[in-house]
Motif scaffolding. Structure first.
Motif, PDB file in Angstrom:
ATOM      1  N   THR A 125      -7.793  -1.368   7.222  1.00  0.00           N
ATOM      2  CA  THR A 125      -6.497  -1.707   6.595  1.00  0.00           C
ATOM      3  C   THR A 125      -5.717  -2.737   7.376  1.00  0.00           C
ATOM      4  O   THR A 125      -4.894  -3.253   6.863  1.00  0.00           O
ATOM      5  N   GLN A 179     -11.470   2.843   8.957  1.00  0.00           N
ATOM      6  CA  GLN A 179     -10.699   2.767   7.927  1.00  0.00           C
ATOM      7  C   GLN A 179      -9.578   1.921   8.490  1.00  0.00           C
ATOM      8  O   GLN A 179      -9.036   0.999   7.778  1.00  0.00           O
ATOM      9  N   ASN A 184       0.829  -1.242   0.175  1.00  0.00           N
ATOM     10  CA  ASN A 184      -0.005   0.003   0.042  1.00  0.00           C
ATOM     11  C   ASN A 184       0.820   1.284  -0.122  1.00  0.00           C
ATOM     12  O   ASN A 184       0.542   2.337   0.610  1.00  0.00           O
ATOM     13  N   ARG A 235       1.991   0.389   4.422  1.00  0.00           N
ATOM     14  CA  ARG A 235       1.490  -0.689   5.387  1.00  0.00           C
ATOM     15  C   ARG A 235       2.502  -1.668   5.583  1.00  0.00           C
ATOM     16  O   ARG A 235       3.274  -2.145   4.644  1.00  0.00           O
ATOM     17  N   PHE A 258       0.604   0.698  10.305  1.00  0.00           N
ATOM     18  CA  PHE A 258       0.213   1.753   9.184  1.00  0.00           C
ATOM     19  C   PHE A 258       0.948   2.945   9.235  1.00  0.00           C
ATOM     20  O   PHE A 258       0.698   3.599  10.321  1.00  0.00           O
TER      21      PHE A 258
END
Length: 262
Positions: free
Chosen positions: A217, A213, A124, A152, A162
């Protein structure tokens, strides 16, 4: 009562004012804590616990739901309830940024992964130029633009954190720091090659519940909090050269600090 292994689970306390499903959850939690149920192992079935404790199936389900909400177990449809695997990273705060690691071409995350024998990955990845938020601007000495690196981190395929790094654009533009792979030792090694010898880091740490989120993630189980860490790196001239805003899965990390007494 069903013949569960001797001493694995006890009996309920009828004189307790603690709800029955909580008592069952307490016993299962304690059994997990002492290692009677190891990571990935299956807990006794609903039917076994119903018979063992002499309670309703709904009571057992409520106990399981409580443990799921704490992030201790996960349910697999048609298979049962299992103790969640939790890859543990021991973050040695006083050692992970030591120059000797950068000189060997290792970034801090690789150092941590090596310490626990895990396979590190980064995905990511996003690199872009932005106008900093007021907080980041203040921490970095008010640059007009910053280079942002979002990524990430995974251990053995499991997301564990992250991170977003912010660097003054005038410092990082047209350097390896702006490339997807900044090279051996990571961006701190490149900063030092650019003449910004690192002097110290300041970290602010707090625990909180994750945003939707962040749950997505980091693939967090229900009830698992995150560790929110903001680190500022300073060079020997006292200039802030990077701010790293990191969100870590709290069940994946042990924070270890060496604090001198003098």
């Amino acid at each position: 009562m069903v013949a569960l292994p001797s001493g694995l689970l006890g009996s309920l306390d009828p004189t307790s004012d603690r709800a029955v499903f909580r008592q069952i959850a307490d016993q299962l939690r304690e059994a997990i804590s002492r290692g009677s149920f190891t990571e990935g192992s299956k807990l006794p079935s609903e039917s076994e616990l119903v018979e063992h404790f002499g309670v309703s199936r709904m009571t057992v389900r409520n106990a399981f739901s409580m443990l799921q909400g704490e992030g201790l177990v996960s349910a697999e449809h048609g298979k049962g309830v299992f103790v969640r695997p939790r890859p543990r990273v021991r973050r040695l705060a006083s050692d992970r940024f030591a120059r000797r690691h950068r000189e060997k071409g290792k970034s801090a995350f690789i150092v941590e992964a090596d310490a626990v024998g895990s396979r590190p990955e980064v995905d990511n990845l996003e690199i872009k130029e932005e106008r900093p938020s007021p907080d980041i601007s203040t921490r970095l000495g008010a640059p007009r633009r910053v280079l942002v690196r979002r990524r990430r981190y995974l251990l053995d395929g499991h997301p564990v954190e992250f991170a977003v790094s912010y660097l003054p654009l005038d410092l990082a533009r047209d350097t390896p720091i702006a490339q997807p792979n900044p090279g051996p030792g990571g961006i701190y090694a490149r900063l030092e090659e650019l003449g910004h010898t690192l002097d110290h880091f300041e970290e602010e740490i707090r625990a909180r519940m994750p945003s939707p989120q962040e749950i997505k993630t980091l693939q967090l189980a229900s009830g698992v909090p995150v560790i929110h860490l903001i680190r500022t790196a300073y060079d020997t001239k006292g200039h802030a050269v990077e701010v790293c805003d990191t969100v870590m899965a709290a069940d994946a990390y042990v924070l270890n600090y060496h604090l001198p007494a003098t």
